[in-house]
Each structure stands twice: as C-alpha cells, then as structure tokens.
Design an enzyme around this catalytic site. Structure first.
Site, mmCIF file in Angstrom:
data_model
loop_
_atom_site.group_PDB
_atom_site.id
_atom_site.type_symbol
_atom_site.label_atom_id
_atom_site.label_comp_id
_atom_site.label_asym_id
_atom_site.label_seq_id
_atom_site.Cartn_x
_atom_site.Cartn_y
_atom_site.Cartn_z
ATOM 1 N N ILE A 13 4.876 -1.167 2.908
ATOM 2 C CA ILE A 13 4.540 0.232 2.694
ATOM 3 C C ILE A 13 5.343 0.740 1.503
ATOM 4 O O ILE A 13 6.573 0.667 1.491
ATOM 5 C CB ILE A 13 4.845 1.084 3.946
ATOM 6 C CG1 ILE A 13 4.162 0.474 5.179
ATOM 7 C CG2 ILE A 13 4.399 2.518 3.715
ATOM 8 C CD1 ILE A 13 2.661 0.323 5.091
ATOM 9 N N LYS A 14 4.635 1.257 0.495
ATOM 10 C CA LYS A 14 5.300 1.714 -0.723
ATOM 11 C C LYS A 14 5.717 3.170 -0.586
ATOM 12 O O LYS A 14 4.904 4.040 -0.272
ATOM 13 C CB LYS A 14 4.367 1.567 -1.929
ATOM 14 C CG LYS A 14 4.198 0.154 -2.413
ATOM 15 C CD LYS A 14 3.257 0.069 -3.599
ATOM 16 C CE LYS A 14 3.940 0.430 -4.885
ATOM 17 N NZ LYS A 14 3.064 0.154 -6.068
ATOM 18 N N ILE A 15 6.989 3.408 -0.860
ATOM 19 C CA ILE A 15 7.552 4.757 -0.807
ATOM 20 C C ILE A 15 8.263 5.030 -2.130
ATOM 21 O O ILE A 15 9.149 4.271 -2.521
ATOM 22 C CB ILE A 15 8.548 4.900 0.361
ATOM 23 C CG1 ILE A 15 7.833 4.646 1.703
ATOM 24 C CG2 ILE A 15 9.208 6.278 0.341
ATOM 25 C CD1 ILE A 15 8.761 4.662 2.909
ATOM 26 N N ILE A 54 0.857 -1.182 0.000
ATOM 27 C CA ILE A 54 0.000 0.000 0.000
ATOM 28 C C ILE A 54 0.893 1.231 0.000
ATOM 29 O O ILE A 54 1.881 1.289 0.733
ATOM 30 C CB ILE A 54 -0.976 0.014 1.203
ATOM 31 C CG1 ILE A 54 -1.921 1.214 1.118
ATOM 32 C CG2 ILE A 54 -0.234 -0.019 2.542
ATOM 33 C CD1 ILE A 54 -3.080 1.149 2.115
#
EC number: 2.2.1.2
Length: 370
Positions: free
Chosen positions: A140-142, A109
């Site tokens: 967690i997408k960064i 996400i």
C-alpha cells in the site's frame, strides 16, 4: 557465458520493478517477456498510470458496464477497477514473492492522493485497499507527507506492508525510517509476525535534477553548468548512506532479531527528463545491494539494450555527493526550498491525475448507462 545488463543489475543487488500497469498488459501476457527476459520482479502504480490505462484501453468496458448496471458511483468504480488490476498482477508475481520470502514479487497501489494531508483518512483507506486486494504481496503506497508519517506507522502496526512514496529530502527520509521502525515496534506489540511485513521507501530522483538544473541555468555561471545532472544522483546516494547508518543501529538490530525485514530504498522517477543526459543515468548510477529501481518501460528497454553495470556505484561516493550539495548551496540553490516545492508539486500532480481518472471513469459509466 553471456549475460544481459538487466541480469547484471539483478546480480548486483538491484530488484527491477516496472513502473506501469494496465489491464491490457495483463490480458495480453506482456508481462511474460518482462519477467523472463528483462528480470522484472515487481510492479508499481500511481494515479497517473491508472489514468493513462483507463483512457487508452478498451479492456475495462465489461467491468465498467457491470458497475454502471449495479449503480456504482465513480469513486467505487475507480476503487474496484484499480484493485482488480492490482490483485491480478499480485497473482502474476506470486511465485516471485514466494521465492524471495516476500521481498520481491510486490505490486503497489496508492491511497487516494486527496487524503495525503489526512492521517486518519489515509489509515482507513490503506486498510480498505489491503482488505479488497486480499493478496499478501500487495504494497500500500502512502505519500511521505508530515501527515503521512503517522499513517505509515499505523498501517505497518496493523501488519500491512507499505511502499512509502514521494520522498525527496534526506531529512524526510530519516523521518520515514523512524516511522517504519515505530510501526514495526507496534506491530510486534500487536502480535504480528514481523517477518511477514515488508516495506520500501521510494526516493525520487530525476525530478530533483529537473528542478535544480533549471535553477542552475538561471545562475548561468561556468560553475553552475558543471553541476547540471549531478544533484539527483548525489541526493539518492546520500539517502543510501542514511539507509546504511539507520539499519545498522542498535534499535534496528533489536527488530531484526525479532524477524523484521529492512525497509529497502526504492529509486523512483528514474526516467531521464533531460535529453542531454544518458537515458540509463538513474539506473546505472544507482547500483548497490538491497535496493529497488522502478522504471518506466522506456528506461527499462534502454537499460536492457545498452546499459552498462559497473558494480556498486553508490558506496564510497558519499563525500563527492555531499560536495555536490555544498556547491549548490554556495551558488544560492536552496536544497530545502527545492525539496519542499517538489513534494507540493508531486502531490498536486497525483491529485490532478486522480481527477482525470475520475473524469474518464465517469464518462465511461455514463456511456455504459446509455
């Protein structure tokens, strides 16, 4: 004994993740076929995927109604809706996460893309998403912006697993690996068990060809035409060479001895955009051990139907791949200019999709309020 292309792909060391998620798919049991028949072991999402899911699905009506009744604003509604879907998907893939000690069974996400140039804001949002989903197999997408590099390190240092997205250049990829190792070094100092932290680095493929091939068309020579459809694979293959080099370094060996997991390359943007190219090009052409390929369903179905897996198609191709980039440079096609443009455009597309998502949810909230 018969086998299938997707089973062959998995046996060759490629983890197949689906680049799509919707509540309709979750509720219908549609993932069952993908997991059992097509060897899917993970899921990625992005603002475009959620925008499409919310716009086309009626399965969000109950939650939207409850949020409207509670007086939620649109930002809270989007946060609650997307994290709900991701948590459900995490539960669906929990057994796979357990089987692979957390390497697969992952669901990604992304932080609000409007924060992509805001380091502190990205860190805070990453922690908020992780706390809300409350699943050990969430990623967690960064985005791999310059500002995102510190956020990647800080998020990993907090013991949170990360999917680094929107990588186009080899130089930025090296910076991402450095940020990853900094994060693990800090996580160890902070007392976290490195074995529980996982990460992938999402290297985008087809967009490179789309941009470079347009420039080759403008050149118009025979040499230029001969290079079409080759840059995306060449760039990704050289990224795998970087992966092999960096994850055999002394620095990495220290972290590995402390229980750390290598950050695997993930091939993203693997749907072919040029109809003249084979529709399985960015899957069959990027096979090697310890990689992830996240595919839109159309590409996954194409691979399952007629894909051919011929073993490792990356290792040993580095000289040829470097030659492709050298020839592009000789023709005046600037690699640096292309990758900078693609990063800017990629971020703009994510922000546009996020705006569409907000607009769709706001409309639904207003309708629910009557």
């Amino acid at each position: 004994m018969t086998t299938t292309p997707t089973a062959d792909l998995s046996a060759a060391g490629v983890s197949i993740w689906l680049d799509d998620l919707s509540r309709e798919r979750l509720n219908s049991g549609g993932f069952k076929r993908l997991i059992e028949d097509l060897n899917v072991v993970g899921v990625t999402t992005n603002p475009s995927i959620f925008a499409a899911a919310l716009k086309n699905g009626d399965s969000y009506a109950t939650q939207v109604g409850a949020l409207a009744e509670a007086g939620a604003d649109v930002d809270r509604a989007v946060f609650d809706i997307t994290t709900h879907d991701v948590a459900q998907a995490c539960d669906l893939f929990a057994a796979e996460a357990k089987r692979t000690d957390g390497a697969d069974g992952r669901v990604s996400i992304e932080v609000d893309p409007r924060l992509s140039r805001d380091t502190a804001g990205t860190i805070a949002e990453a922690k908020r998403l992780h706390a809300k989903v409350q699943r050990t197999n969430v990623l967690i997408k960064i985005p791999a912006t310059v500002e995102g590099l510190e956020a990647i390190s800080e998020t990993l240092a907090a013991g949170i697993s990360v999917n680094v997205t929107l990588i186009f250049s080899l130089e930025r990829y090296r910076a991402v690996i450095n940020a990853f190792m900094i994060g693990l070094e800090q996580a160890r100092e902070n007392g976290h068990d490195l074995a529980t932290i996982h990460s992938v680095a999402s290297f985008f493929v087809s967009r490179v060809d789309a941009e470079i091939d347009a420039r080759l068309d403008a050149v118009g020579s025979e040499e230029a035409t001969a290079l079409k459809g080759k840059a995306g694979l060449a760039n990704a293959r050289l990224a795998y060479q970087v992966f092999q080099e960096q994850f055999s370094s002394e620095r990495w060996q220290v972290l590995e001895a402390a229980g750390a997991n290598a950050q695997r390359p993930l091939w993203a943007s693997t749907g072919v955009k040029d109809p003249n190219l084979p529709d399985t090009l960015y899957v069959a052409g990027l096979v090697a051990a310890n990689v992830v390929n996240t595919m839109p369903e159309k590409t996954l179905d194409a691979m399952a139907d007629h894909g051919v897996v011929e073993g490792d198609t990356i290792t040993g191709s580095y000289a040829e791949a470097a030659d492709v980039l050298d020839k592009l440079d000789a023709l005046g096609v600037s690699y640096q200019e292309v990758v900078e443009k693609l990063e800017t455009e990629g971020l703009d597309k994510f922000v546009t999709s996020w705006s569409e998502l907000l607009e769709t949810v706001q409309t639904a909230l207003d309708a629910a309020k009557g």
